[in-house]
Design a protein around this motif. Sequence first.
Motif, mmCIF file in Angstrom:
data_model
loop_
_atom_site.group_PDB
_atom_site.id
_atom_site.type_symbol
_atom_site.label_atom_id
_atom_site.label_comp_id
_atom_site.label_asym_id
_atom_site.label_seq_id
_atom_site.Cartn_x
_atom_site.Cartn_y
_atom_site.Cartn_z
ATOM 1 N N ASN A 333 -9.599 -42.020 -15.008
ATOM 2 C CA ASN A 333 -8.339 -41.365 -14.620
ATOM 3 C C ASN A 333 -7.336 -41.326 -15.777
ATOM 4 O O ASN A 333 -6.250 -40.792 -15.642
ATOM 5 N N CYS A 334 -7.690 -41.877 -16.918
ATOM 6 C CA CYS A 334 -6.903 -41.632 -18.137
ATOM 7 C C CYS A 334 -7.567 -40.474 -18.861
ATOM 8 O O CYS A 334 -8.694 -40.615 -19.347
ATOM 9 N N PRO A 335 -6.934 -39.308 -18.952
ATOM 10 C CA PRO A 335 -7.583 -38.147 -19.560
ATOM 11 C C PRO A 335 -8.023 -38.392 -21.004
ATOM 12 O O PRO A 335 -9.013 -37.814 -21.450
ATOM 13 N N MET A 336 -7.334 -39.238 -21.728
ATOM 14 C CA MET A 336 -7.723 -39.490 -23.116
ATOM 15 C C MET A 336 -8.958 -40.383 -23.183
ATOM 16 O O MET A 336 -9.812 -40.203 -24.042
ATOM 17 N N CYS A 337 -9.069 -41.372 -22.260
ATOM 18 C CA CYS A 337 -10.277 -42.190 -22.194
ATOM 19 C C CYS A 337 -11.463 -41.314 -21.804
ATOM 20 O O CYS A 337 -12.554 -41.419 -22.370
ATOM 21 N N SER A 338 -11.206 -40.442 -20.852
ATOM 22 C CA SER A 338 -12.248 -39.578 -20.333
ATOM 23 C C SER A 338 -12.779 -38.641 -21.413
ATOM 24 O O SER A 338 -13.976 -38.354 -21.485
ATOM 25 N N ILE A 348 -11.635 -46.432 -14.014
ATOM 26 C CA ILE A 348 -10.487 -46.074 -13.166
ATOM 27 C C ILE A 348 -9.447 -47.188 -13.299
ATOM 28 O O ILE A 348 -9.694 -48.333 -12.918
ATOM 29 N N TYR A 349 -8.309 -46.847 -13.889
ATOM 30 C CA TYR A 349 -7.238 -47.822 -14.082
ATOM 31 C C TYR A 349 -6.395 -47.958 -12.823
ATOM 32 O O TYR A 349 -6.231 -46.998 -12.061
ATOM 33 N N LYS A 350 -5.867 -49.162 -12.628
ATOM 34 C CA LYS A 350 -4.882 -49.350 -11.563
ATOM 35 C C LYS A 350 -3.544 -48.747 -12.023
ATOM 36 O O LYS A 350 -3.330 -48.569 -13.228
ATOM 37 N N LEU A 376 -1.241 -42.038 -18.563
ATOM 38 C CA LEU A 376 -2.225 -42.480 -19.563
ATOM 39 C C LEU A 376 -2.380 -43.995 -19.444
ATOM 40 O O LEU A 376 -1.453 -44.683 -19.010
ATOM 41 N N CYS A 377 -3.570 -44.507 -19.852
ATOM 42 C CA CYS A 377 -3.700 -45.965 -19.902
ATOM 43 C C CYS A 377 -2.708 -46.479 -20.940
ATOM 44 O O CYS A 377 -2.290 -45.745 -21.827
ATOM 45 N N LYS A 378 -2.316 -47.725 -20.814
ATOM 46 C CA LYS A 378 -1.272 -48.263 -21.692
ATOM 47 C C LYS A 378 -1.632 -48.139 -23.168
ATOM 48 O O LYS A 378 -0.791 -47.847 -24.010
ATOM 49 N N THR A 379 -2.937 -48.357 -23.464
ATOM 50 C CA THR A 379 -3.366 -48.271 -24.866
ATOM 51 C C THR A 379 -3.143 -46.874 -25.426
ATOM 52 O O THR A 379 -2.583 -46.703 -26.511
ATOM 53 N N HIS A 380 -3.564 -45.874 -24.675
ATOM 54 C CA HIS A 380 -3.411 -44.501 -25.176
ATOM 55 C C HIS A 380 -1.945 -44.059 -25.192
ATOM 56 O O HIS A 380 -1.509 -43.331 -26.076
ATOM 57 N N ASN A 381 -1.186 -44.530 -24.196
ATOM 58 C CA ASN A 381 0.230 -44.155 -24.199
ATOM 59 C C ASN A 381 0.934 -44.695 -25.441
ATOM 60 O O ASN A 381 1.698 -44.004 -26.100
HETATM 61 ZN ZN ZN Z 1 -6.883 -44.171 -22.078
#
Ligand code: ZN
Length: 387
Positions: A333-338, A348-350, A376-381
């Motif tokens: 659900n993080c488009p950048m991870c995906s 799937i991140y909480k 975004l997941c915290k890392t990508h944000n």
């Molecule tokens: Zn991500």
Amino acid sequence: MHTDFRKDITIRQLCEGFVYNEFDEKGLFGLNGKLVIQPEYQRNYIYGDGKRDVAVIDSLLKGYPLGLIYFNKNGDMYEVLDGQQRITSIGRFVTNKFAVNVNDYPRNFDALDKNVQEDLLNTTLTIYICEGTEKEIKEWFKTINIVGVPLNEQELLNAVYSGPFVNLCREEFSNSQNSNIQTWENYIPGTYKRQDYLKTALDWVSNGNIETYMGTHRNDDNINEIKKYFTSVIDWIDRTFKTVDSSMCGLEWGRLYEEYKRVPYDVNKLDEIINELLADWRINDKKGIYEYVLSGEALEKKPLLNIRLFDKSVIKSVYTKQTKEAQEKGCSNCPMCSAAEGSNKNRIYKENEMDADHATAWSKGGATDISNCVMLCKTHNRSKGNR
Ligand SMILES: [Zn+2]
């Protein structure tokens, strides 16, 4: 430079012929006319607040030391280099200008027991008297360790560049009787007592080169230039903005004036926009509003407003939507991870593991609303940086 250490001058001698000018808020003379308590370059009396002046007298009554006092000897006259606030407090007390609590009752000097009065008057002070050239005295004055409230930068500069120009400047910008102060305090923080208006006026006219300006104009017998420039800036603010708001205080008005003084404005329209923005809860930095509207609401000035993060309800609904779609597709659900190849490709991140991001960057005009929000997941944000 010649110095002399004295421990024999009493408060009685000091206060002989003490004059306090309520109008100028200055302690003027002491030592039977031999002591100038407030030379022109000194600051205004700032101890008259019912605390610091009372503390001086409390110390004396308890027999605590008052700290060193410095006089400068000039012929057979003396002037106070440091200690002016303390001496003025003592003089005002002895002349019944204020009271202190003794055994839980407020008493002025006349209401003290006779022996307490005598003890107080017979208290001796610790005084350094120096004699030297103007340059020596000023250098020393700049470096002495000052007891009580230290001189601020502008007060020191007034001492170092003392002369007719500083005197005239103080008469204009550091004078409680100047009714323009009521306007100035809307736009400039600080007080006339601590030379804040003078400092601002110098800063504006010199484009930040206060010391050079003071040096160049030190012996001028007029302050036409600085007064005219200062008035132009204040008048421009007054004419341009109809609503006076506390967020206007302390802006870089000198710079804004230079940048925007030639731009014509519809002041009613400007006022309308400003009031809308002032009422907008999403705007974190109300102080940024003025430059933003002066620029014609330019996109590159928008970051000055520091618009608040996305609304909680927006975050919730974008998270729910993104997560649902990701689960259907079987990706993160993080488009950048995906989009990346890695161990988080299907993760799937909480909600609390993600942050809201502007799809179109805020600095490029992207709105802070649901249409422009992506989770975004915290890392990508974080990796996208502070946009
Ligand atoms: Zn991500």
